[in-house]
Design a protein around this motif. Sequence first.
Motif, short mmCIF file in Angstrom:
data_model
loop_
_atom_site.label_atom_id
_atom_site.label_comp_id
_atom_site.label_asym_id
_atom_site.label_seq_id
_atom_site.Cartn_x
_atom_site.Cartn_y
_atom_site.Cartn_z
N GLY A 162 0.50 66.31 56.14
CA GLY A 162 -0.58 65.67 55.77
C GLY A 162 -0.22 64.98 54.28
O GLY A 162 -0.64 63.74 54.08
N GLU A 163 0.60 65.60 53.51
CA GLU A 163 1.00 65.11 52.04
C GLU A 163 1.70 63.56 52.38
O GLU A 163 1.43 62.80 51.72
CB GLU A 163 1.76 66.00 51.30
CG GLU A 163 1.06 67.35 50.94
CD GLU A 163 0.56 68.26 52.05
OE1 GLU A 163 1.42 68.37 52.90
OE2 GLU A 163 -0.14 69.07 51.74
N LYS A 164 2.85 63.79 53.22
CA LYS A 164 3.50 62.75 53.71
C LYS A 164 2.63 61.49 54.41
O LYS A 164 2.78 60.43 53.90
CB LYS A 164 4.66 62.93 54.45
CG LYS A 164 5.75 61.92 54.62
CD LYS A 164 6.76 62.44 55.69
CE LYS A 164 7.86 61.33 55.75
NZ LYS A 164 8.84 61.58 56.60
N TYR A 165 1.80 61.68 55.11
CA TYR A 165 0.87 60.87 55.81
C TYR A 165 -0.12 60.11 54.97
O TYR A 165 -0.17 58.94 55.04
CB TYR A 165 0.14 61.53 57.06
CG TYR A 165 -0.68 60.63 57.90
CD1 TYR A 165 -0.04 60.15 58.92
CD2 TYR A 165 -2.09 60.24 57.63
CE1 TYR A 165 -0.52 58.98 59.84
CE2 TYR A 165 -2.49 59.35 58.48
CZ TYR A 165 -1.97 58.86 59.64
OH TYR A 165 -2.47 57.75 60.22
N LEU A 166 -0.62 60.95 53.88
CA LEU A 166 -1.64 60.59 52.95
C LEU A 166 -1.07 59.90 51.82
O LEU A 166 -1.51 59.89 50.70
CB LEU A 166 -2.51 61.54 52.59
CG LEU A 166 -3.52 61.79 53.72
CD1 LEU A 166 -4.33 63.05 53.37
CD2 LEU A 166 -4.13 60.72 54.35
N ILE A 169 -11.61 62.23 58.49
CA ILE A 169 -11.16 63.41 58.60
C ILE A 169 -11.82 64.35 57.86
O ILE A 169 -12.34 65.73 58.13
CB ILE A 169 -9.74 63.80 57.89
CG1 ILE A 169 -8.45 62.87 59.03
CG2 ILE A 169 -8.96 65.43 57.98
CD1 ILE A 169 -7.23 62.65 58.33
N GLN A 170 -12.55 64.26 56.82
CA GLN A 170 -13.30 65.12 56.02
C GLN A 170 -14.61 65.32 56.84
O GLN A 170 -15.00 66.37 56.76
CB GLN A 170 -13.63 64.35 54.72
CG GLN A 170 -14.72 65.27 53.71
CD GLN A 170 -15.03 64.35 52.75
OE1 GLN A 170 -15.66 63.20 52.74
NE2 GLN A 170 -15.29 65.06 51.60
N LEU A 171 -15.11 64.34 57.60
CA LEU A 171 -16.48 64.39 58.21
C LEU A 171 -16.20 65.55 59.47
O LEU A 171 -16.88 66.21 59.76
CB LEU A 171 -16.72 63.18 58.67
CG LEU A 171 -18.21 63.26 59.74
CD1 LEU A 171 -19.35 63.68 58.80
CD2 LEU A 171 -18.37 61.76 60.08
N GLY A 172 -15.03 65.26 60.04
CA GLY A 172 -14.51 66.10 61.15
C GLY A 172 -14.47 67.53 60.82
O GLY A 172 -14.98 68.52 61.29
N VAL A 204 -9.86 65.62 51.87
CA VAL A 204 -9.77 66.20 53.13
C VAL A 204 -10.03 67.80 53.11
O VAL A 204 -10.76 68.29 53.87
CB VAL A 204 -8.26 66.33 53.76
CG1 VAL A 204 -8.02 67.11 54.79
CG2 VAL A 204 -7.90 64.66 54.22
N TRP A 205 -9.58 68.24 51.88
CA TRP A 205 -9.73 69.85 51.67
C TRP A 205 -11.12 70.37 51.02
O TRP A 205 -11.69 71.51 50.87
CB TRP A 205 -8.62 70.40 50.57
CG TRP A 205 -7.23 70.50 51.31
CD1 TRP A 205 -6.30 69.83 51.33
CD2 TRP A 205 -7.08 71.36 52.38
NE1 TRP A 205 -5.02 70.09 52.15
CE2 TRP A 205 -5.69 70.93 52.64
CE3 TRP A 205 -7.72 72.39 53.11
CZ2 TRP A 205 -5.05 71.82 53.86
CZ3 TRP A 205 -7.01 73.18 54.10
CH2 TRP A 205 -5.55 72.96 54.54
N ALA A 206 -12.08 69.24 50.63
CA ALA A 206 -13.31 69.52 49.87
C ALA A 206 -14.18 70.33 50.62
O ALA A 206 -14.71 71.42 50.11
CB ALA A 206 -14.00 68.16 49.58
N PRO A 207 -14.61 70.11 51.98
CA PRO A 207 -15.40 71.05 52.69
C PRO A 207 -15.01 72.63 52.64
O PRO A 207 -15.79 73.52 52.46
CB PRO A 207 -15.47 70.49 53.97
CG PRO A 207 -15.02 69.24 53.84
CD PRO A 207 -14.21 68.96 52.97
#
Length: 138
Positions: free
Chosen positions: A42-46, A87-90, A56-59
Motif C-alpha cells: 500500500g505504501e508503494k502504491y500510494l 478505498i476509505q469509503l469501502g 485509508v487508515w482513518a476509519p
Amino acid sequence: MNSKLQLLFRKDQIGLGKRKKAIARVFLLPGEGNLSINNISGEKYLQYNTNYLNLVWAPLEKLNLSKQFDIVVLVKGGGLTGQTEAIQLGVARLLCKMENKNRSILKPIGFLTRDSRIKERKKYGLRKARKAPQYSKR
C-alpha cells in the motif's frame, strides 16, 4: 489470482467504495495492520504519501482497530486521490457490515458519505465543459 484472494471473494465480506471514476473492492483480514493494493504494498502504491495513507487508515483508527486488520484492496479507474477516497469509503462500509454499532460512530464523521461529484461532460462549441473560445468583436 491467488487462492488467498479467491477465498475473500464472498459478497458478504466485501466493501465497495466509489469516487469519481475509481472503484475499490475492499477486504479486511485479521492481521497486524498491513495494506495491500492490487497485490502491491500500500505504501508503494500510494507513493509513500502520508495524506493518502492516513485517509485509508482513518476509519480503522477511529474505531481503534488499526493493528487488528490487514486491508486487501482491488482498485481500478481514476487517479490516486479518487482511488484513496474510494478505498476509505469501502473500508468504512465493510466495518459497518461487520459490526452494526460502528455505523453510529462513522456516520457523523462523514466516512459513510459517498462523494457523488464527477467530471462534467464537454459540450459542443466549447473547449471544455464550460470554457468558451475567446470572444472577438471584430
